[in-house]
Structure formats: C-alpha cells, structure tokens
Design an enzyme around this catalytic site. Structure first.
Site, PDB file in Angstrom:
ATOM      1  CG  ASP A  15      -7.290  -3.859  -2.042  1.00  9.01           C
ATOM      2  OD1 ASP A  15      -6.932  -2.914  -1.154  1.00  9.01           O
ATOM      3  OD2 ASP A  15      -8.077  -3.610  -2.757  1.00  9.01           O
ATOM      4  CD  GLU A 291       0.638  -1.055  -0.835  1.00  8.88           C
ATOM      5  OE1 GLU A 291      -0.189  -0.270  -0.710  1.00  8.88           O
ATOM      6  OE2 GLU A 291       1.154  -1.641   0.215  1.00  8.88           O
TER       7      GLU A 291
END
Ligand code: TRH
Length: 385
Positions: A15, A291
């Site tokens: 994040d 990610e």
C-alpha cells in the site's frame, strides 16, 4: 497542480510502496504532492531520502488542517475513505467559482476484464459536504484501455546505467552462479523449491527478502534440518549468509549428497525501492509478490514467478489466471504459478527458464509501448477538471 494522496496501510509493504511511487513520480513531473499515510514507517527504508515535491504527512484522527489549502486532485488509494474533515475542508474552503477537485479512487491492479470495464467510470457522491461531486474509478492495468502501470520517466536510463556484474558480485554471486531473488509470503512449495535449488547442477545464490520471505526460508531450512545450528533463530533484518552446504548435515554426515549442495542464501536488510528494483534487474529469476514488485519484475524483463496476495474468498485464483492469460504464459509457467500459489498440488513442475525469459521480455516490450500510469492519470485528470 496540488495533489493529496491518502493511504491506509492494511498489511505488508504494497500500500505504502505503490502510493510512494505514485507520489514521487507525480512530483518528478512537476506536481506538488502531499501523501497522507496512517503508517509511513516503511518509508524510512523504502525512500530514506524522500523526494523533492513530496511531503509526507501523518494521517491522524482528526487530521490537523489548520491553514491547509486542499489539493486540486484527491486520490484515495485502495478504497480507503478520505478523512471526512478533509473533504469538508475541500468543499467549504473552495473559492467561489473554483473547479471541484478531481477525486480519484485508485484501485488494485488486476488483469481481470471487470477492471477495464470499470476504469474511468464515475461514482456520484450522494451525501455529505461533497454531495454532488464525482469520484472516478481508476484501475491500473496491463492494456491501453486501463489505467496503466507505474513507470518512472527515467526508468530506462537507470536500467541502462546499471552495472549488473557489480551488483551480482555485491550479492555474493560468482559470475557463473544463478542469482535468484525471493520476495513471497509463505508458499507451500517453498521447501520444494529450496530442495530443487540445492540439487541443481547450477549453483544458486538466493536473496531472501526481509520480513515474511526471510522468515519462511528460515522456517523451511529449519524444518528440513531440525538439528542445524545456523539456519534457525537468525534475525531476518541482518545482512547475513546461509551456506546450505554447511547448514544441513548437522555434523553427522547423514546426507553425504549434500556435499554437492548448490544453494547459498543471503538475507539482506530492507533496502530502498531503487535498490530493490536493481536486484530484480541483476537477477536471473525473480520471485515477487503482491502488486508493486510484480510490476517491477515486469520492467526487469527477466523470468519471474508471482506470489499473488491471497484473499480469503479465493478471488485471487481468477486474478492469477487473468494475469497469466494476459502474459501469454507458456504452460510450464502456468503450472509453476498454480503450485507456487497453492492452487494446485505439488511438487513444483520443471522450470523452463529460456521460455520464461522470452515471455518476460515480450511482456516488457508490450508494456513499454504503452503510456505509463502517471502519464495516463495526468491526462485523465485534465479531462475531468
Ligand atoms: O508487500 P506486498 O505483499 O504488498 C501487498 C500488495 O500490495 C497487495 O496488493 C496488498 O493488498 C497488500 O500488500 C496489502 O508486496 P508489494 O506490492 O510488492 O510491495 C512491496 C513493496 O516493498 C514494493 O514497493 C517494493 C518494496 N520493497 C523495498 O523497497 N525494499 C525491500 O527491501 C523490499 C523487500 C521491498
């Protein structure tokens, strides 16, 4: 323009890692960015020097807003709700006639078709001080009709300037060694992979990334060698080496074949994102996860295996298959991914590094031909203002 990016850290490093790259990239293109994060501790090692044009602010409850001029673009990353007092200030503090801020809802990266369908759709705000405003869904992605992937303007120059041999030597890899980076969660087939590397005719230098990957490697080594006195207990944030040759016979010589062990492991401390990227460029095979490191593996253009972030409802299985389809992955790579991700039973199938190398290089070329995420986002925002 002034940007306010809001980031809530759920777990792991992705994040804040993605939000930092976005903030730094925007700033490098002349934007002014405030990054509000509820937990920015990882930036101490990820981005120790900060970046000109980026101000990191603590997302506390309530937000200290004294004298603050809200941004012209608001980004809520990964479905975090922007602090309501900030929205109230944005709505209330706007000079008459000023355009409403462009409010971007930055989503997770996926190759699934729904992301392309939903990319760029409006979501009208119905209630609260910003009633009547519009949030815009922004889906990063791998195709021209998506939001694109983060890729700094200087990435190619940085890659071209890297001294791969020096980097490999710094990692402790001899010229003929295979250098493998390992950034993963707790893949069920990890023990299998380590055993495979030990028995391989080519010597492997394995860089086990700090945190969960290093802990999983230590646990796997320990499980295999409960009596061993070097693998267990060592801290994952030290830069230290484990030589599998010495680790695993516990001094009793019971596994004479281990004299042929071809694996040595290094546990480096956390490093800045730029160094992390360079590891992937120097390596022969990258295991990445989540990610952001997946995107970096794509830019590295070297064979890679992705450990997808597992979701409780199993949604990650479709997400993985969609990515493998986009990648046009050969069957060997698909099978390897399924076992690595615990979606098919082991053992790990054989790898085919030459084929995987072609796949990775091809994916990189396809992506380099597309505009990057920040380039597309700037265009999107200009259109919506
Ligand atoms: O840490 P992750 O598993 O993050 C994940 C994903 O983002 C996932 O989508 C999300 O839902 C979950 O978190 C909450 O993997 P990821 O995305 O690769 O992020 C890791 C970041 O850490 C990346 O920016 C690279 C950086 N990094 C360094 O800069 N230095 C290091 O030494 C290491 C190990 C990582």
């Amino acid at each position: 323009m002034r940007w306010d990016i809001f980031c809530k850290v759920i777990d792991n490093y992705g994040d804040i890692g993605v939000c930092w790259r976005l903030a730094a990239d925007l700033a490098a293109r002349g934007e002014t960015v405030r990054l509000w994060a509820d937990d920015a501790r990882a930036l101490a090692w990820m981005a120790p020097g900060g970046a000109p044009g980026v101000e990191v602010r603590a997302w506390t409850d309530p937000l200290p807003l004294d004298g603050l001029l809200p941004g012209e673009v608001l980004v809520e990353a990964f479905g975090c709700d922007i602090a309501p007092e900030f929205i109230a200030r944005s709505a209330g503090g706007m000079p008459a006639g000023a355009p409403k801020p462009v409010w971007i809802n930055l989503e997770y990266l996926t190759a699934e078709p729904y992301a392309r369908r939903c990319h760029g759709l409006p979501s009208p705000v119905q209630r609260g001080p910003a009633a009547g405003w519009t949030k815009w869904f922004y889906y990063p992605g791998f195709t021209p009709d998506s939001g694109g992937l983060l890729r700094e303007a200087d990435l190619a120059a940085r890659q071209a300037g890297v001294d791969r041999d020096a980097l490999r030597a710094a990692c402790g890899a001899a010229p003929a060694d295979r250098l493998v980076t390992l950034f993963c969660y707790e893949p069920p087939a990890l023990g299998d992979l380590l055993a495979r590397l030990r028995d391989d005719p080519v010597r492997t230098r394995l860089l086990a990334a700090p945190g969960r990957a290093a802990a999983a490697v230590r646990a796997a080594l320990r499980a295999e060698n409960p009596q061993g006195n070097r693998a267990p207990g060592a801290s994952s944030d030290e830069d230290e080496d484990e030589d599998a040759d010495e680790d695993d016979d516990g001094g009793d010589g019971a596994r004479a074949d281990r004299r042929l062990d071809a694996l040595s492991v290094r546990f480096p401390p956390p490093c800045p994102q730029a160094d992390f990227d360079a590891w992937l460029w120097a390596s022969d095979l990258n295991f990445v996860r989540g990610e952001d490191s997946l995107v970096r593996a794509l830019w590295a253009g070297r064979p890679f295996v992705w450990h997808i972030y597992p979701q409780d409802d199993g949604a990650h299985a479709d997400k993985l298959e969609a990515f493998l389809d986009w990648l046009d992955a050969p069957e060997s790579l698909r099978r390897f991914h399924r076992v690595w991700n615990g979606l098919a039973p082991g053992p790990l199938p054989a790898w085919d590094l030459p084929a995987w190398r072609r796949t990775a290089a091809d994916a990189r070329s396809r992506l380099l031909a597309q505009t990057d995420l920040v380039g597309r986002l700037l265009g999107f925002v200009a259109e919506k203002r």
